[in-house]
Every structure is written in structure tokens, then in C-alpha cells.
Design a protein around this motif. Structure first.
Motif, PDB file in Angstrom:
ATOM      1  N   ASP A 163       0.829  -1.196   0.000  1.00 16.21           N
ATOM      2  CA  ASP A 163       0.000   0.000   0.000  1.00 16.21           C
ATOM      3  C   ASP A 163       0.867   1.250   0.000  1.00 16.21           C
ATOM      4  N   THR A 164       1.077   1.833  -1.174  1.00 13.67           N
ATOM      5  CA  THR A 164       1.850   3.074  -1.282  1.00 13.67           C
ATOM      6  C   THR A 164       1.026   4.298  -0.887  1.00 13.67           C
ATOM      7  N   GLU A 165      -0.236   4.071  -0.524  1.00 12.86           N
ATOM      8  CA  GLU A 165      -1.102   5.137  -0.024  1.00 12.86           C
ATOM      9  C   GLU A 165      -1.467   4.880   1.445  1.00 12.86           C
ATOM     10  N   LEU A 166      -0.573   4.212   2.166  1.00 12.96           N
ATOM     11  CA  LEU A 166      -0.829   3.788   3.539  1.00 12.96           C
ATOM     12  C   LEU A 166      -1.030   4.986   4.469  1.00 12.96           C
ATOM     13  N   THR A 167      -2.005   4.847   5.377  1.00 23.15           N
ATOM     14  CA  THR A 167      -2.248   5.857   6.411  1.00 23.15           C
ATOM     15  C   THR A 167      -2.298   5.172   7.770  1.00 23.15           C
ATOM     16  N   PHE A 168      -2.167   5.973   8.826  1.00 26.41           N
ATOM     17  CA  PHE A 168      -2.244   5.398  10.163  1.00 26.41           C
ATOM     18  C   PHE A 168      -3.647   4.839  10.425  1.00 26.41           C
ATOM     19  N   ARG A 169      -4.670   5.466   9.877  1.00 26.45           N
ATOM     20  CA  ARG A 169      -6.028   4.958  10.077  1.00 26.45           C
ATOM     21  C   ARG A 169      -6.172   3.544   9.554  1.00 26.45           C
ATOM     22  N   LYS A 170      -5.575   3.259   8.401  1.00 25.83           N
ATOM     23  CA  LYS A 170      -5.640   1.902   7.854  1.00 25.83           C
ATOM     24  C   LYS A 170      -4.957   0.904   8.798  1.00 25.83           C
ATOM     25  N   LEU A 171      -3.809   1.289   9.334  1.00 29.85           N
ATOM     26  CA  LEU A 171      -3.102   0.412  10.266  1.00 29.85           C
ATOM     27  C   LEU A 171      -3.923   0.176  11.532  1.00 29.85           C
ATOM     28  N   GLU A 172      -4.550   1.219  12.011  1.00 32.12           N
ATOM     29  CA  GLU A 172      -5.377   1.097  13.215  1.00 32.12           C
ATOM     30  C   GLU A 172      -6.585   0.198  12.948  1.00 32.12           C
ATOM     31  N   ASP A 173      -7.230   0.380  11.791  1.00 32.31           N
ATOM     32  CA  ASP A 173      -8.353  -0.490  11.414  1.00 32.31           C
ATOM     33  C   ASP A 173      -7.895  -1.943  11.356  1.00 32.31           C
ATOM     34  N   ALA A 174      -6.709  -2.178  10.769  1.00 35.48           N
ATOM     35  CA  ALA A 174      -6.189  -3.539  10.661  1.00 35.48           C
ATOM     36  C   ALA A 174      -5.984  -4.158  12.044  1.00 35.48           C
ATOM     37  N   CYS A 175      -5.445  -3.380  12.969  1.00 36.73           N
ATOM     38  CA  CYS A 175      -5.223  -3.888  14.329  1.00 36.73           C
ATOM     39  C   CYS A 175      -6.542  -4.232  15.008  1.00 36.73           C
ATOM     40  N   ILE A 176      -7.544  -3.407  14.823  1.00 38.93           N
ATOM     41  CA  ILE A 176      -8.863  -3.669  15.406  1.00 38.93           C
ATOM     42  C   ILE A 176      -9.433  -4.977  14.848  1.00 38.93           C
ATOM     43  N   LEU A 177      -9.348  -5.151  13.531  1.00 38.38           N
ATOM     44  CA  LEU A 177      -9.884  -6.358  12.904  1.00 38.38           C
ATOM     45  C   LEU A 177      -9.119  -7.601  13.336  1.00 38.38           C
TER      46      LEU A 177
END
Length: 269
Positions: A127-141
Motif C-alpha cells: 500500500d503506497t497510499e498507507l495511512t495510520f487509520r488503515k493500520l489502526e483499522d487492521a489492528c482492530i480487525l
């Protein structure tokens, strides 16, 4: 094992093998031209899921290589087929580029990029458009225990300045946070190579996998029963190849050396 001069189907990695960023390696155009002139076929295989096949085709055309989407098989292709077969009705949270998301949807995958109810599976990619929100969502899931899949295990992607993090590095970061690792789909799994062989009706002994990484390109060739060439223009080294459990059939300096090895005699060299 057939002699290199007898190979007719060339499965080519791209980053670190035929180019770096927007710089085409010396010998690439000659090699591809000689394959076509000899009646052979080449197909580009890449673990990089940040671009679609059409995006890659445009990039190669800009570099002077005639190509279209049919000249490529990507980790996204292999992942889409895997999801269709194993999780046909799953709602997938996809961590990836807009191009990646669009390809999944075009492939019939139910995709969301929002943390909504009913998500069955987390899919991560380069993901070359990675954001912290995406990482946080991934951790929650991952904390919820959803199924976890990644397009490819590459730790880095070659660039003109060295290397940038790839999907494997994102997976390692999430492991540090959650203790979970994904099922990886792209190379070194043999799926992409098997798809290519089946699509064009080519026996494994007539094919050659060419790449710069031992743990993806070369391992995928070994796993698919295809002869391999490690080129030293990217990540892999001779020293690493000697220590590797899955060794390349051949080691060559670069794509120019491969062109000489396969077509040199025919060209009077």
C-alpha cells in the motif's frame, strides 16, 4: 533440465530484474525482442500489488516496451482467484491502493475500506497510499479474529534510491502490534506460475522463471517445478544463493547476460 537455449516461455519479474523505478536495464529491449523474433513468449509476473496490470502496461510502454494488460500476471490476480475459490461471499477489508481496490471489485470481490459491521477478512497489500487509520483499522480487525491474508511476502521494493517497505514489512509491523501473521498468496507460492503455464499450455520444462529475489522469485519457480535464473541486478546475491535452501538453476549478472546465454549463439556472439 533443458539448456537455456531451449527455453521458449520466460516468466519475468520486473522490479530489480528488467528495471529500477523508471530506468530500464541495459539488455532488456534486446532480450524481449529476441524472444519475440524466436517465436517464444514472455509474461511479466510481479508481487507488487500497488498497480494494476494496465498501469504496468502503460509504464512499460513509456519505457519503450510494447505491452498491454494481457502481458502481466500480478499478485492481485492470484489473490482474487484465491478469494473467489475459498471465500466467495466474504466481506473483505482491503488495505491497499485505490488501483488495488478497483481491481478486486472488478474481480467480483466484496470490498470495503471502512470499519463496518460484518467484515470477514482482512487483506493487506503493498500500500503506497498507507495511512495510520488503515493500520489502526487492521489492528482492530485482527483483534476481532478475522481471517488474515496478504498479497505477497516481500519485505522491500527496489527503488532508484535503494529500497522502500513492501507488504511483508507491513505484515511484520502488524505482527509486532497484534501477534498475528497473514497467509501470503503471491510468490513464493506457485499459483502465479501455474496459472501462466495453464493459460498458455506450456509444460514446466519449457519455461524459465527470471528474478532477483531468492525467497520469492526463485522459490516460486522451485515450488512450481520450473527452472530459474537469479539475476544479480536487484536484491539477491551469490552468497545468499549459496546458503539458500531453494537454489536457482542458474545465476547471471543481469538481463543482458541472460540475453547472451539464451540467444548469443544465434546472434553470432
Amino acid at each position: 533440465m533443458k539448456d537455456l537455449t531451449q527455453k521458449r516461455f520466460f516468466l519475468l519479474d520486473m522490479d530489480g530484474t528488467i528495471y529500477i523505478d523508471h530506468t530500464l536495464f541495459d539488455g532488456t529491449l534486446d532480450f524481449l525482442s529476441h524472444v519475440r523474433e524466436s517465436g517464444g513468449k514472455y509474461l511479466f509476473l510481479t508481487n507488487n500489488s500497488s498497480r494494476s496490470a494496465e498501469d504496468y502496461a502503460k509504464k512499460l510502454r513509456d519505457l519503450g516496451i510494447p505491452s498491454d494488460g494481457e502481458d502481466f500476471l500480478t499478485a492481485t490476480d492470484a489473490t482474487t482467484l484465491y478469494l473467489e475459490h475459498h471465500y466467495p461471499k466474504a466481506l473483505v477489508y482491503a488495505m491497499g491502493t485505490r488501483s488495488f481496490i478497483e481491481e478486486l471489485r472488478e474481480g467480483g470481490i466484496r470490498v470495503t475500506t471502512e470499519l463496518v459491521d460484518g467484515i470477514d477478512l482482512l487483506l493487506i497489500s503493498n500500500d503506497t497510499e498507507l495511512t495510520f487509520r488503515k493500520l489502526e483499522d487492521a489492528c482492530i480487525l485482527l483483534g476481532r479474529g478475522v481471517t488474515y491474508i496478504a498479497t505477497n511476502p516481500d519485505y522491500v521494493c527496489p527503488t532508484a534510491y535503494g529500497y522502500a517497505p513492501d507488504c511483508g514489512s507491513f505484515a511484520e509491523m502488524l505482527r509486532r502490534a497484534t501477534g498475528r501473521m497473514p497467509l501470503f498468496i503471491g510468490k513464493p507460492e506457485p499459483a502465479m506460475l501455474n496459472l501462466a503455464l495453464k493459460k498458455y499450455g506450456v509444460p514446466a520444462e519449457d519455461a524459465l522463471m527470471v528474478g532477483d529475489r531468492l525467497y520469492t522469485d526463485i522459490a516460486a519457480g522451485v515450488n512450481a517445478g520450473v527452472d530459474t535464473v537469479l539475476v544479480l541486478s536487484g536484491e539477491g546475491t551469490r552468497e545468499e544463493a549459496e546458503k539458500s535452501e531453494k537454489k536457482p538453476t542458474y545465476i547471471l549478472e543481469n538481463i543482458r547476460a541472460l540475453d547472451d546465454a539464451v540467444f548469443g549463439r544465434k546472434n553470432g556472439k
